[in-house]
Every structure is written in structure tokens, then in C-alpha cells.
Enzyme design. Structure first.
Site, PDB file in Angstrom:
ATOM      1  N   PRO A  88     -28.722  -3.680  56.229  1.00 18.53           N
ATOM      2  CA  PRO A  88     -29.450  -2.695  57.025  1.00 18.53           C
ATOM      3  C   PRO A  88     -30.921  -2.579  56.601  1.00 18.53           C
ATOM      4  O   PRO A  88     -31.724  -1.973  57.305  1.00 18.53           O
ATOM      5  CB  PRO A  88     -28.696  -1.385  56.776  1.00 18.53           C
ATOM      6  CG  PRO A  88     -27.839  -1.626  55.594  1.00 18.53           C
ATOM      7  CD  PRO A  88     -27.641  -3.093  55.432  1.00 18.53           C
ATOM      8  N   GLU A 115     -22.730  -1.238  48.392  1.00 12.38           N
ATOM      9  CA  GLU A 115     -24.038  -0.574  48.431  1.00 12.38           C
ATOM     10  C   GLU A 115     -25.176  -1.563  48.462  1.00 12.38           C
ATOM     11  O   GLU A 115     -26.343  -1.177  48.462  1.00 12.38           O
ATOM     12  CB  GLU A 115     -24.198   0.354  47.214  1.00 12.38           C
ATOM     13  CG  GLU A 115     -23.190   1.476  47.173  1.00 12.38           C
ATOM     14  CD  GLU A 115     -23.187   2.309  48.452  1.00 12.38           C
ATOM     15  OE1 GLU A 115     -24.267   2.758  48.858  1.00 12.38           O
ATOM     16  OE2 GLU A 115     -22.110   2.492  49.035  1.00 12.38           O
ATOM     17  N   ARG A 153     -25.976 -19.399  71.938  1.00  8.53           N
ATOM     18  CA  ARG A 153     -26.174 -19.496  73.390  1.00  8.53           C
ATOM     19  C   ARG A 153     -27.559 -20.026  73.762  1.00  8.53           C
ATOM     20  O   ARG A 153     -27.788 -20.417  74.902  1.00  8.53           O
ATOM     21  CB  ARG A 153     -25.877 -18.150  74.064  1.00  8.53           C
ATOM     22  CG  ARG A 153     -26.766 -17.024  73.646  1.00  8.53           C
ATOM     23  CD  ARG A 153     -26.303 -15.709  74.232  1.00  8.53           C
ATOM     24  NE  ARG A 153     -26.464 -15.651  75.678  1.00  8.53           N
ATOM     25  CZ  ARG A 153     -27.639 -15.524  76.285  1.00  8.53           C
ATOM     26  NH1 ARG A 153     -28.750 -15.448  75.584  1.00  8.53           N
ATOM     27  NH2 ARG A 153     -27.705 -15.471  77.605  1.00  8.53           N
ATOM     28  N   ASP A 168     -32.860 -14.088  80.652  1.00 11.62           N
ATOM     29  CA  ASP A 168     -32.236 -13.066  79.819  1.00 11.62           C
ATOM     30  C   ASP A 168     -33.080 -11.806  79.772  1.00 11.62           C
ATOM     31  O   ASP A 168     -34.304 -11.872  79.845  1.00 11.62           O
ATOM     32  CB  ASP A 168     -32.167 -13.549  78.352  1.00 11.62           C
ATOM     33  CG  ASP A 168     -30.996 -14.466  78.103  1.00 11.62           C
ATOM     34  OD1 ASP A 168     -30.078 -14.490  78.923  1.00 11.62           O
ATOM     35  OD2 ASP A 168     -31.032 -15.152  77.071  1.00 11.62           O
TER      36      ASP A 168
END
Ligand code: ADE
Length: 260
Positions: A88, A115, A153, A168
Site C-alpha cells: 500500500p 505489516e 491484456r 479502453d
């Protein structure tokens, strides 16, 4: 393209890679995916891959040695590959990043857990740290699957029609217009007439206007990167949308230069 995944949950990847376009790309040998169990590279007899953080605090930290040993067992050609830590704390993945990653011949995806990962491993081995969004997952495995899907893709020959990648959402700073298929009337709601008209110019105009409206409503931040041809500008001006787009872009620029 070869994807190497470093994880303590190798079974996580059994089913998602067996479905849909990713499966087809594997069968056609456009991609291959090698899953490496970090635990197999742990040094102690308990096969520990995590430990308590120095300095105290919640949770466990992934130890650097098993990760480094696992990486060392994979022969990495640094010019044509990138070692990516999913976490993150990373830079947020977007379509431009997916495009860039699709140029490598090998991506090594390190799935963090707990963590976090010992910072020394990150500093010494990782080329880039990527996040898939501003929320915390229980680990990087789902994020690694997202990277594989988004990159696969884009590879030549993976989607039937390369134009579908050009159209897209995000590929030009606009979200995609809505799509309709049979039946022509669903629960009393008809498909917009223009889409049945066979008039390709009128359809392209309708779709451009829809794309711009949807982007203004849902993701005005994207508009700053949108570029319109002279023809498109003329269409948007006629609809009264060009001024609105310019105002939104101006406002976001002035917010950036005068935050708060
Ligand atoms: N690991 C935990 N949360 C994550 C996120 N948002 N993106 C990538 N890896 C993660």
C-alpha cells in the site's frame, strides 16, 4: 512475458490464472507465470518468513533473507525485467504504468504480507513499489493478480482486436462511454436510436460526448490529461462541453498550485 510471483501463499494463484483471457494467454504461450514459495527459501528449520519488528509495534515483518534467496534463485536479466513489490506504500498503478510494464519481458512480483517487508530488502532488491489503490489488503497477492491481468491484456495478440485496448477507459484521459447489446428494449428501456442508425460518424460523436460527460461526472481529475482533435473540439464546443472541460481543468490546476 514471464511473470514470477514470490509469495507465501502459492495456492492463492491456482484458480485465478486458470480463467478467461489470462488462461488463453498462457495456453497460447503469450505469457507464463511461475509461482515461487518464499517459505522454501527460509533459513531455519521452522521455515520462518516473518518476525517481530525491531523497535516494537503491531504485527510481523517479512524477513529479508528468504526473499533475497528466492530472488537469487531466479536468474534475473536486469535490463529487461523489473522487480516489483506490491504494497500500500507504492505508487498507484494506472493504465500508463500497465503500458510501461508491458514493455518488459519479465516482471517479478513480490507479495508483501503482514505489516510490511524489511526495508533493507526493499532498498537493495526492489526496482519499484506499486499499490493498486488507497486501501489496505491482507497482502500483495490480489494486487499481483491485478498487475498480471492489466498487463497481459495489453500484450500483442492477447486480445482479439488491438483497437479495443486503444478504446479502453483511461487510455486517453477519458472513461469509456456506456455500451448496449441485445435486446433492443430491456424492461421498457430502449437502446439509444443513434446506435442502431448505422451512421458511424454520428455514433462516434455520441460516444465522445458520453465519454466526456461520464468523465466530468465521475473522474474530473482525468480530464487534465485528455487531448482532443480539432474535430472533437468542434463537436464538444457545439454541445457546450468544451468550456466546461476547460473550466474543470483550470480549477484542478489552480487547486494544485494553491492547495487549500
Ligand atoms: N498490499 C496490501 N495492500 C495493498 C495495496 N493496496 N496495493 C498493493 N499491495 C497491497
Amino acid at each position: 512475458m514471464v511473470f514470477d510471483i514470490l509469495t507465501i501463499f502459492p495456492d492463492f494463484f491456482l484458480s485465478p490464472l486458470q480463467e478467461g483471457i489470462v488462461r488463453r494467454a498462457r495456453t497460447a504461450r503469450k505469457i507464463s507465470v511461475d509461482v515461487h514459495d518464499i517459505r522454501g527459501y527460509a533459513l531455519d528449520r521452522h521455515r520462518m518468513t516473518d518476525d517481530r519488528p525491531f523497535g516494537g509495534g503491531e504485527g510481523m515483518v517479512m524477513k529479508p533473507e528468504p526473499l533475497a534467496r528466492c530472488l537469487q534463485a531466479i536468474a534475473v536479466d536486469h535490463d529487461r525485467s523489473s522487480i516489483i513489490l506490491l504494497s500500500p506504500r507504492g505508487r498507484q498503478l494506472n493504465q500508463e504504468t500497465a503500458q510501461r510494464l508491458s514493455q518488459y519481458s519479465r516482471l517479478i512480483l513480490v507479495c508483501g504480507r503482514y505489516e510490511g517487508v524489511d526495508e533493507r530488502f526493499r532498498d537493495r532488491y526492489v526496482d519499484e513499489e506499486l499499490s493498486i489503490g488507497d486501501y489496505v489488503l491482507t497482502g500483495g497477492e490480489l494486487a499481483a493478480l491485478v498487475v498480471i491481468d492489466a498487463v497481459t491484456r495489453l500484450l500483442p495478440g492477447v486480445l482479439g482486436c488491438s483497437a479495443s485496448v486503444d478504446h479502453d477507459s483511461f487510455s486517453r484521459g477519458l472513461l469509456k462511454h456506456g455500451q448496449f447489446t441485445r435486446p433492443r428494449i430491456f424492461e421498457g428501456v430502449p437502446v439509444p436510436d443513434v446506435l442502431l442508425s448505422g451512421d458511424h460518424r454520428a455514433i462516434a460523436t455520441y460516444r465522445l460526448i458520453e465519454s466526456v460527460r461520464i468523465t466530468m461526472d465521475r473522474r474530473p481529475d482525468l480530464l487534465a490529461t485528455a487531448r482532443f482533435t480539432a474535430d472533437e473540439q468542434r463537436i464538444l464546443k457545439k454541445e457546450g462541453l468544451l468550456e466546461q472541460v476547460e473550466a474543470i481543468v483550470q480549477e484542478s490546476r489552480s487547486k494544485l498550485s494553491h492547495p487549500g
